[in-house]
Design a protein around this motif. Structure first.
Motif, mmCIF file in Angstrom:
data_model
loop_
_atom_site.group_PDB
_atom_site.id
_atom_site.type_symbol
_atom_site.label_atom_id
_atom_site.label_comp_id
_atom_site.label_asym_id
_atom_site.label_seq_id
_atom_site.Cartn_x
_atom_site.Cartn_y
_atom_site.Cartn_z
ATOM 1 N N LEU A 143 0.661 -1.189 0.090
ATOM 2 C CA LEU A 143 -0.025 0.059 -0.012
ATOM 3 C C LEU A 143 0.753 1.223 -0.074
ATOM 4 N N VAL A 144 2.054 1.125 0.729
ATOM 5 C CA VAL A 144 2.864 2.223 0.850
ATOM 6 C C VAL A 144 3.701 2.690 -0.409
ATOM 7 N N ASP A 145 3.941 1.405 -0.800
ATOM 8 C CA ASP A 145 4.820 1.497 -2.270
ATOM 9 C C ASP A 145 3.559 1.795 -3.483
ATOM 10 N N MET A 146 2.569 1.606 -3.315
ATOM 11 C CA MET A 146 1.530 2.092 -4.389
ATOM 12 C C MET A 146 1.504 3.525 -4.457
ATOM 13 N N GLU A 147 1.544 4.093 -3.147
ATOM 14 C CA GLU A 147 1.402 5.581 -2.885
ATOM 15 C C GLU A 147 2.499 6.184 -3.664
ATOM 16 N N SER A 148 3.709 5.486 -3.379
ATOM 17 C CA SER A 148 5.147 6.072 -3.962
ATOM 18 C C SER A 148 5.160 6.037 -5.602
ATOM 19 N N SER A 149 4.676 4.818 -6.034
ATOM 20 C CA SER A 149 4.928 4.575 -7.470
ATOM 21 C C SER A 149 3.687 5.640 -8.265
ATOM 22 N N TYR A 150 2.700 5.715 -7.780
ATOM 23 C CA TYR A 150 1.854 6.671 -8.699
ATOM 24 C C TYR A 150 1.391 7.725 -7.876
ATOM 25 N N LEU A 151 1.870 8.904 -8.001
ATOM 26 C CA LEU A 151 1.388 10.136 -7.343
ATOM 27 C C LEU A 151 0.080 10.485 -7.830
ATOM 28 N N THR A 152 -0.894 11.221 -6.989
ATOM 29 C CA THR A 152 -2.133 11.466 -7.557
ATOM 30 C C THR A 152 -2.013 13.004 -8.283
ATOM 31 N N VAL A 153 -1.973 12.584 -9.469
ATOM 32 C CA VAL A 153 -1.701 13.832 -10.338
ATOM 33 C C VAL A 153 -2.565 14.871 -10.281
ATOM 34 N N ASP A 154 -3.816 14.645 -9.841
ATOM 35 C CA ASP A 154 -4.883 15.862 -9.888
ATOM 36 C C ASP A 154 -4.377 16.614 -8.927
ATOM 37 N N PHE A 155 -3.858 16.237 -7.757
ATOM 38 C CA PHE A 155 -3.299 17.125 -6.609
ATOM 39 C C PHE A 155 -2.462 18.022 -7.221
ATOM 40 N N PHE A 156 -1.506 17.774 -7.887
ATOM 41 C CA PHE A 156 -0.536 18.952 -8.592
ATOM 42 C C PHE A 156 -1.242 19.667 -9.649
ATOM 43 N N ARG A 157 -2.048 19.207 -10.194
ATOM 44 C CA ARG A 157 -2.860 20.085 -11.318
ATOM 45 C C ARG A 157 -3.466 21.207 -10.516
ATOM 46 N N LYS A 158 -3.751 21.031 -9.271
ATOM 47 C CA LYS A 158 -4.389 22.173 -8.689
ATOM 48 C C LYS A 158 -3.619 23.007 -7.889
ATOM 49 N N LEU A 159 -2.476 22.811 -7.969
ATOM 50 C CA LEU A 159 -1.454 23.682 -7.386
ATOM 51 C C LEU A 159 -1.514 25.043 -7.876
ATOM 52 N N PRO A 160 -1.217 26.118 -7.097
ATOM 53 C CA PRO A 160 -1.060 27.659 -7.740
ATOM 54 C C PRO A 160 0.028 27.565 -8.752
ATOM 55 N N GLN A 161 -0.225 28.200 -10.005
ATOM 56 C CA GLN A 161 0.568 28.391 -10.914
ATOM 57 C C GLN A 161 1.108 29.725 -10.815
ATOM 58 N N GLU A 162 2.104 29.948 -10.272
ATOM 59 C CA GLU A 162 2.431 31.091 -10.023
ATOM 60 C C GLU A 162 4.144 31.421 -10.438
ATOM 61 N N VAL A 163 4.676 32.363 -11.117
ATOM 62 C CA VAL A 163 5.860 32.487 -11.525
ATOM 63 C C VAL A 163 6.551 33.752 -10.890
ATOM 64 N N GLY A 194 0.015 14.752 3.960
ATOM 65 C CA GLY A 194 -0.957 14.476 4.755
ATOM 66 C C GLY A 194 -2.120 13.756 4.301
ATOM 67 N N MET A 195 -2.346 14.154 2.905
ATOM 68 C CA MET A 195 -3.510 13.293 2.426
ATOM 69 C C MET A 195 -3.318 11.853 2.437
ATOM 70 N N VAL A 196 -1.987 11.616 2.055
ATOM 71 C CA VAL A 196 -1.658 9.952 1.921
ATOM 72 C C VAL A 196 -1.685 9.496 3.085
ATOM 73 N N SER A 197 -1.234 10.351 4.381
ATOM 74 C CA SER A 197 -1.188 9.710 5.820
ATOM 75 C C SER A 197 -2.738 9.366 6.053
ATOM 76 N N GLU A 198 -3.581 10.095 5.704
ATOM 77 C CA GLU A 198 -5.004 9.750 6.081
ATOM 78 C C GLU A 198 -5.205 8.680 5.288
ATOM 79 N N THR A 199 -5.001 8.527 3.988
ATOM 80 C CA THR A 199 -5.179 7.406 3.316
ATOM 81 C C THR A 199 -4.824 5.986 4.134
#
Length: 213
Positions: A143-163, A194-199
């Motif tokens: 279960l831990v390795d699964m979280e490491s091998s595939y990151l939740t892409v949607d989480f990063f799509r929602k990050l603020p895109q600021e330069v 934190g999100m992964v920890s809850e999972t």
């Protein structure tokens, strides 16, 4: 018939009819959350470590908005810390179950006159519990390795895109990132962890119960 009597008493311990089985819930409700809270994420996500890992992993063409490799290294490094609590939870359940086997054999009146059978029954039960523990460990770590091998892409799509304005494209990675950028990266990674920890707080107990109980 004798083994059925033992099995009935053992199940009563697990189901709450006799004391002891509730300690398994204590592992999931107390020990596991406490272990997760003690993981050294503050040190891992310190400004110095974030700067070092992003700078080392971002290559010749660093991406100013989202340094993907830097994020990945920080997250993978953090996720490795979850392996310890996962294994410890499985081990704790294992030792509780061994103790319940010992108590159940002692409480089975039908076995009182057969000490050799008691010893054989205990040995067989302990051997089975050890197999279950190994299965529980493999499943929890998977279960831990699964979280490491595939990151939740949607989480990063929602990050603020600021330069940061006024950056020099020719500057080195370290120069192109300000302290604010590194702190933001650390904050984003912390939120993801934190999100992964809850999972994992929910899935590790499920794995342990499925494999061991």
């Amino acid at each position: 018939e004798l083994c059925r009597a033992f099995d009935r008493i053992f199940k009563e311990h697990l189901d709450g009819g006799r004391p002891g089985g509730d300690r398994i819930y204590g592992v999931f409700d107390n020990q596991l959350p406490a272990a997760l809270k003690k993981l050294p994420f503050d040190r891992h996500l310190s400004l110095q470590n974030v700067r070092k890992m992003v700078s080392e992993s971002d290559g010749y063409q660093p991406h100013l908005i989202a340094p993907e490799q830097g994020y990945r290294r920080l997250i993978e490094g953090a996720l490795n810390y979850f392996r310890g609590p996962a294994e410890a939870s499985v081990d704790a359940v294992h030792f509780i179950l061994k103790e319940l086997v010992r108590k159940s054999i002692g409480e089975t009146k039908e076995l009182k006159r057969f000490p050799t059978l008691q010893a054989e029954l205990a040995a067989a039960a302990y051997e089975a519990l050890e197999r279950f523990r190994q299965d529980g460990r493999k499943t929890s770590l998977r279960l831990v390795d699964m979280e490491s091998s595939y990151l939740t892409v949607d989480f990063f799509r929602k990050l603020p895109q600021e330069v940061e304005k006024g950056g020099n494209p020719a500057a080195s990675t370290v120069d192109r990132y300000t302290e604010w950028h590194f702190r933001r990266i650390a904050s984003n990674v912390s939120s993801y962890i934190g999100m992964v920890s809850e999972t994992l707080r929910n899935s590790i107990p499920k794995a342990a119960v499925y494999c061991q109980v």
